[in-house]
Design an enzyme around this catalytic site. Structure first.
Site, short mmCIF file in Angstrom:
data_model
loop_
_atom_site.label_atom_id
_atom_site.label_comp_id
_atom_site.label_asym_id
_atom_site.label_seq_id
_atom_site.Cartn_x
_atom_site.Cartn_y
_atom_site.Cartn_z
N CYS A 192 0.82 -1.20 0.00
CA CYS A 192 0.00 0.00 0.00
C CYS A 192 0.87 1.27 0.00
O CYS A 192 1.48 1.58 -1.01
CB CYS A 192 -0.99 -0.03 1.16
SG CYS A 192 -2.50 0.92 0.82
N ARG A 203 -12.04 6.61 -3.45
CA ARG A 203 -11.12 5.57 -3.01
C ARG A 203 -11.53 4.24 -3.64
O ARG A 203 -12.73 3.99 -3.86
CB ARG A 203 -11.10 5.44 -1.48
CG ARG A 203 -10.60 6.68 -0.77
CD ARG A 203 -10.42 6.43 0.72
NE ARG A 203 -9.33 5.51 0.99
CZ ARG A 203 -8.04 5.86 1.05
NH1 ARG A 203 -7.68 7.11 0.82
NH2 ARG A 203 -7.11 4.97 1.32
N HIS A 233 -3.74 -5.94 1.25
CA HIS A 233 -3.36 -5.98 2.66
C HIS A 233 -4.42 -6.75 3.43
O HIS A 233 -5.25 -7.42 2.85
CB HIS A 233 -3.16 -4.57 3.22
CG HIS A 233 -4.29 -3.63 2.99
ND1 HIS A 233 -5.48 -3.70 3.66
CD2 HIS A 233 -4.42 -2.57 2.14
CE1 HIS A 233 -6.28 -2.73 3.27
NE2 HIS A 233 -5.67 -2.03 2.32
#
Length: 250
Positions: A99, A132, A195
């Site tokens: 990330c 996002r 993640h």
């Protein structure tokens, strides 16, 4: 090389006090445990912002995720280690960057608050764009038999400039929500937005990192097989839940 007990892996965890937003210590724990189950000695060294880093003593480096503010703080320090880190990468050093750490591998990350300078270890860059990209994500990677599964949550769109992606997106958004690819692979570096943490869900990825580190250090990448039935079942559940269901609904 005779016997795994003669081999040792040293993992460097860079700035976990700032870059540990997405369970990166879970990635460390997974690497450590999979080494120990095989009788391979494993050690993790955590480096805080003002610590000196000797990359010649490291076999795997983890660069985790953090907020834009934390990345901005780290980027000032990264300038002082850029050359040594670059030398490590070009010499085949193993890196897993997740990330925010993935974004820091590149030239820069342009945000609404300014530009975060990267390490320029890989020819890529990131631009913050509206909205996002948040969802479960499933990849097909040429490196592994199993799909790679995880979770993504990023406002940046990363462009890898012709480098090899980590995988093709089967479900989710990936690097930019448009290209159909996720992450980057450069030499023994993997950068990814996955993640949650990544490695406990993906034993093949964990073993790939360990094997590349052993090959570089000892010229011997052999690994004793482990019973990964639970991990594989979890991996398959995520694949079925999102990829096969999406195919069936389309």
């Amino acid at each position: 090389m005779e016997g795994n007990e003669q081999r040792k892996i040293t993992i460097g965890h860079l700035y976990p006090d700032l870059l540990n937003l997405y369970g990166d210590r879970g990635n460390i724990a997974c690497l450590m445990q999979r080494c120990k189950w095989r009788g391979i000695e494993a050690e993790t060294i955590e480096f805080e912002l003002n610590d000196e880093i000797d990359f010649t003593k490291l076999d795997i480096v983890l660069l985790g995720g953090g907020s834009d503010r934390e990345q901005m703080i780290v980027c000032q320090k990264l300038k002082s280690i850029q050359k040594d880190f670059k030398d490590y990468v070009e010499d085949g050093g193993v890196v897993i960057a997740v990330c925010g750490g993935y974004q820091l591998l590149g030239k820069y990350y342009r945000t609404e608050d300014g530009i975060i300078e990267g390490l320029d270890l890989v020819d890529l860059y990131t631009e913050q764009e509206e909205g996002r990209l948040i969802d479960n994500i499933v990849l097909k990677s040429d490196l592994f038999d199993l799909p790679v599964v995880g979770f993504e949550n990023h406002g940046g769109r990363t462009y890898i400039n012709g480098n090899k992606p980590f995988g093709k997106v089967l479900y989710g958004s990936g690097n930019d929500g448009k290209s159909g690819y996720e992450g980057v692979v450069y030499k023994n570096v993997i950068g990814t937005y996955l993640h949650g943490p990544l490695l406990p869900k993906n034993p093949q990825v964990s073993d790939y990192l360990i094997a590349r580190a052993l090959e570089r250090k000892y010229g011997d990448d052999s690994l004793i097989p482990l019973d990964d039935s639970q991990e594989i079942s979890a991996n398959q559940y995520i694949y079925d839940r999102f990829v096969r269901k999406a195919d069936a609904d389309s």
